[in-house]
Write a protein that holds these residues in place. Structure first.
Motif, PDB file in Angstrom:
ATOM      1  N   ALA A  38       3.250  14.847  15.039  1.00  0.00           N
ATOM      2  CA  ALA A  38       2.212  13.823  15.204  1.00  0.00           C
ATOM      3  C   ALA A  38       1.017  14.112  14.302  1.00  0.00           C
ATOM      4  O   ALA A  38       0.476  13.208  13.664  1.00  0.00           O
ATOM      5  CB  ALA A  38       1.776  13.750  16.663  1.00  0.00           C
ATOM      6  N   LYS A  39       0.620  15.372  14.223  1.00  0.00           N
ATOM      7  CA  LYS A  39      -0.489  15.746  13.329  1.00  0.00           C
ATOM      8  C   LYS A  39      -0.128  15.443  11.879  1.00  0.00           C
ATOM      9  O   LYS A  39      -0.965  14.948  11.118  1.00  0.00           O
ATOM     10  CB  LYS A  39      -0.813  17.232  13.465  1.00  0.00           C
ATOM     11  N   ASP A  40       1.100  15.734  11.494  1.00  0.00           N
ATOM     12  CA  ASP A  40       1.540  15.458  10.122  1.00  0.00           C
ATOM     13  C   ASP A  40       1.463  13.956   9.820  1.00  0.00           C
ATOM     14  O   ASP A  40       1.011  13.556   8.748  1.00  0.00           O
ATOM     15  CB  ASP A  40       2.973  15.955   9.889  1.00  0.00           C
ATOM     16  N   LEU A  41       1.896  13.137  10.755  1.00  0.00           N
ATOM     17  CA  LEU A  41       1.878  11.686  10.551  1.00  0.00           C
ATOM     18  C   LEU A  41       0.446  11.141  10.510  1.00  0.00           C
ATOM     19  O   LEU A  41       0.133  10.262   9.699  1.00  0.00           O
ATOM     20  CB  LEU A  41       2.661  10.978  11.653  1.00  0.00           C
ATOM     21  N   LEU A  42      -0.400  11.645  11.375  1.00  0.00           N
ATOM     22  CA  LEU A  42      -1.762  11.113  11.480  1.00  0.00           C
ATOM     23  C   LEU A  42      -2.591  11.305  10.211  1.00  0.00           C
ATOM     24  O   LEU A  42      -3.556  10.579   9.995  1.00  0.00           O
ATOM     25  CB  LEU A  42      -2.482  11.727  12.684  1.00  0.00           C
ATOM     26  N   ARG A  43      -2.213  12.238   9.374  1.00  0.00           N
ATOM     27  CA  ARG A  43      -2.907  12.420   8.087  1.00  0.00           C
ATOM     28  C   ARG A  43      -2.914  11.127   7.279  1.00  0.00           C
ATOM     29  O   ARG A  43      -3.784  10.904   6.448  1.00  0.00           O
ATOM     30  CB  ARG A  43      -2.190  13.473   7.232  1.00  0.00           C
ATOM     31  N   TYR A  44      -1.918  10.292   7.491  1.00  0.00           N
ATOM     32  CA  TYR A  44      -1.723   9.098   6.667  1.00  0.00           C
ATOM     33  C   TYR A  44      -2.168   7.810   7.361  1.00  0.00           C
ATOM     34  O   TYR A  44      -1.797   6.719   6.931  1.00  0.00           O
ATOM     35  CB  TYR A  44      -0.246   8.992   6.269  1.00  0.00           C
ATOM     36  N   ALA A  45      -2.976   7.921   8.399  1.00  0.00           N
ATOM     37  CA  ALA A  45      -3.378   6.745   9.175  1.00  0.00           C
ATOM     38  C   ALA A  45      -4.114   5.706   8.339  1.00  0.00           C
ATOM     39  O   ALA A  45      -3.995   4.520   8.577  1.00  0.00           O
ATOM     40  CB  ALA A  45      -4.239   7.169  10.365  1.00  0.00           C
ATOM     41  N   SER A  70       2.692   5.796   7.245  1.00  0.00           N
ATOM     42  CA  SER A  70       1.809   4.692   7.605  1.00  0.00           C
ATOM     43  C   SER A  70       2.567   3.592   8.340  1.00  0.00           C
ATOM     44  O   SER A  70       2.071   3.033   9.325  1.00  0.00           O
ATOM     45  CB  SER A  70       1.138   4.129   6.353  1.00  0.00           C
ATOM     46  N   LEU A  71       3.768   3.290   7.905  1.00  0.00           N
ATOM     47  CA  LEU A  71       4.572   2.258   8.570  1.00  0.00           C
ATOM     48  C   LEU A  71       5.004   2.704   9.971  1.00  0.00           C
ATOM     49  O   LEU A  71       5.138   1.886  10.873  1.00  0.00           O
ATOM     50  CB  LEU A  71       5.768   1.866   7.712  1.00  0.00           C
ATOM     51  N   VAL A  72       5.201   4.005  10.152  1.00  0.00           N
ATOM     52  CA  VAL A  72       5.492   4.534  11.489  1.00  0.00           C
ATOM     53  C   VAL A  72       4.267   4.328  12.377  1.00  0.00           C
ATOM     54  O   VAL A  72       4.367   3.842  13.502  1.00  0.00           O
ATOM     55  CB  VAL A  72       5.880   6.033  11.424  1.00  0.00           C
ATOM     56  N   LEU A  73       3.092   4.683  11.859  1.00  0.00           N
ATOM     57  CA  LEU A  73       1.860   4.548  12.635  1.00  0.00           C
ATOM     58  C   LEU A  73       1.507   3.090  12.924  1.00  0.00           C
ATOM     59  O   LEU A  73       0.866   2.795  13.928  1.00  0.00           O
ATOM     60  CB  LEU A  73       0.703   5.242  11.908  1.00  0.00           C
ATOM     61  N   GLN A  74       1.948   2.185  12.069  1.00  0.00           N
ATOM     62  CA  GLN A  74       1.709   0.755  12.279  1.00  0.00           C
ATOM     63  C   GLN A  74       2.707   0.137  13.255  1.00  0.00           C
ATOM     64  O   GLN A  74       2.593  -1.034  13.615  1.00  0.00           O
ATOM     65  CB  GLN A  74       1.788  -0.001  10.942  1.00  0.00           C
ATOM     66  N   GLY A  75       3.711   0.917  13.657  1.00  0.00           N
ATOM     67  CA  GLY A  75       4.689   0.417  14.613  1.00  0.00           C
ATOM     68  C   GLY A  75       5.820  -0.378  13.996  1.00  0.00           C
ATOM     69  O   GLY A  75       6.530  -1.091  14.707  1.00  0.00           O
ATOM     70  N   ASN A 110      -2.904   2.543   2.784  1.00  0.00           N
ATOM     71  CA  ASN A 110      -2.589   1.124   2.623  1.00  0.00           C
ATOM     72  C   ASN A 110      -1.230   0.999   1.929  1.00  0.00           C
ATOM     73  O   ASN A 110      -1.060   1.480   0.811  1.00  0.00           O
ATOM     74  CB  ASN A 110      -3.681   0.442   1.792  1.00  0.00           C
ATOM     75  N   VAL A 111      -0.290   0.358   2.591  1.00  0.00           N
ATOM     76  CA  VAL A 111       1.063   0.214   2.050  1.00  0.00           C
ATOM     77  C   VAL A 111       1.147  -1.082   1.251  1.00  0.00           C
ATOM     78  O   VAL A 111       0.922  -2.161   1.789  1.00  0.00           O
ATOM     79  CB  VAL A 111       2.112   0.198   3.181  1.00  0.00           C
ATOM     80  N   ARG A 148      14.120   0.861  11.932  1.00  0.00           N
ATOM     81  CA  ARG A 148      13.159  -0.249  11.951  1.00  0.00           C
ATOM     82  C   ARG A 148      12.904  -0.653  13.391  1.00  0.00           C
ATOM     83  O   ARG A 148      13.825  -0.711  14.204  1.00  0.00           O
ATOM     84  CB  ARG A 148      13.700  -1.438  11.161  1.00  0.00           C
ATOM     85  N   ILE A 149      11.657  -0.948  13.698  1.00  0.00           N
ATOM     86  CA  ILE A 149      11.298  -1.457  15.019  1.00  0.00           C
ATOM     87  C   ILE A 149      11.174  -2.959  14.902  1.00  0.00           C
ATOM     88  O   ILE A 149      10.460  -3.468  14.036  1.00  0.00           O
ATOM     89  CB  ILE A 149       9.968  -0.838  15.516  1.00  0.00           C
ATOM     90  N   ARG A 150      11.860  -3.660  15.757  1.00  0.00           N
ATOM     91  CA  ARG A 150      11.801  -5.126  15.760  1.00  0.00           C
ATOM     92  C   ARG A 150      10.759  -5.583  16.763  1.00  0.00           C
ATOM     93  O   ARG A 150      10.740  -5.104  17.892  1.00  0.00           O
ATOM     94  CB  ARG A 150      13.144  -5.710  16.150  1.00  0.00           C
ATOM     95  N   ALA A 151       9.927  -6.504  16.379  1.00  0.00           N
ATOM     96  CA  ALA A 151       8.882  -7.004  17.293  1.00  0.00           C
ATOM     97  C   ALA A 151       9.433  -7.993  18.267  1.00  0.00           C
ATOM     98  O   ALA A 151      10.410  -8.610  18.146  1.00  0.00           O
ATOM     99  CB  ALA A 151       7.754  -7.636  16.490  1.00  0.00           C
TER     100      ALA A 151
END
Length: 145
Positions: free
Chosen positions: A69-76, A118-123, A79-80, A142-145
């Protein structure tokens, strides 16, 4: 943050979150000792339509979740670019879940790791953060909305 009146004092939980079903949770993280009135706090929370739970120390510090989680949060704040987002989502639509290494190869306009994180953090994407440190073999879905 929701403050709960517990006797003469008030209690503010460490974390407040909303579950996928809309339930509101108040969480206290285990540090030195349990809140002495945790049963009373739980009862007061339920009168406010909240659930209360003390999170065990092992849930936070054992395993790989916190480090990943810490590794991912670096990229919050990354902009993709539209092209990278569309290319990556299309690849996952076409082929199903892919390894992180395969996903990184589809990114052309920006930094590959930052884009996926970033795409992971964006859901929009999901990857497993509990079983091992994030690596090239980590599967991306991929997460489907």
């Amino acid at each position: 943050m929701t403050a709960l009146k517990v006797g003469r004092a008030s209690h503010v939980a460490d974390l407040q979150m909303e579950d996928a079903d809309g339930s509101l949770w108040l969480l206290d993280t285990f540090d030195r000792k349990l809140p002495r009135d945790h049963a009373v706090i739980s009862e007061v929370a339920s009168t406010r339509q909240c659930r209360y739970r003390v999170v065990d120390r092992s849930e936070i510090y054992d395993g790989f979740r916190l480090r990943n989680a810490k590794d991912l949060l670096r990229y919050a704040g990354h902009n993709v670019p539209l092209g990278d987002r569309v290319r990556l989502l299309a690849g996952l639509d076409e082929h199903g879940p892919l390894s992180l290494a395969d996903c990184l190869r589809t990114v052309r306009e920006s930094q590959p790791v930052a884009t996926v994180a970033s795409l992971v953090l964006q859901g929009l994407l999901e990857l497993e953060i509990d079983d091992a440190l994030i690596g090239p073999e980590t599967m991306v879905r991929r997460i489907r909305a």
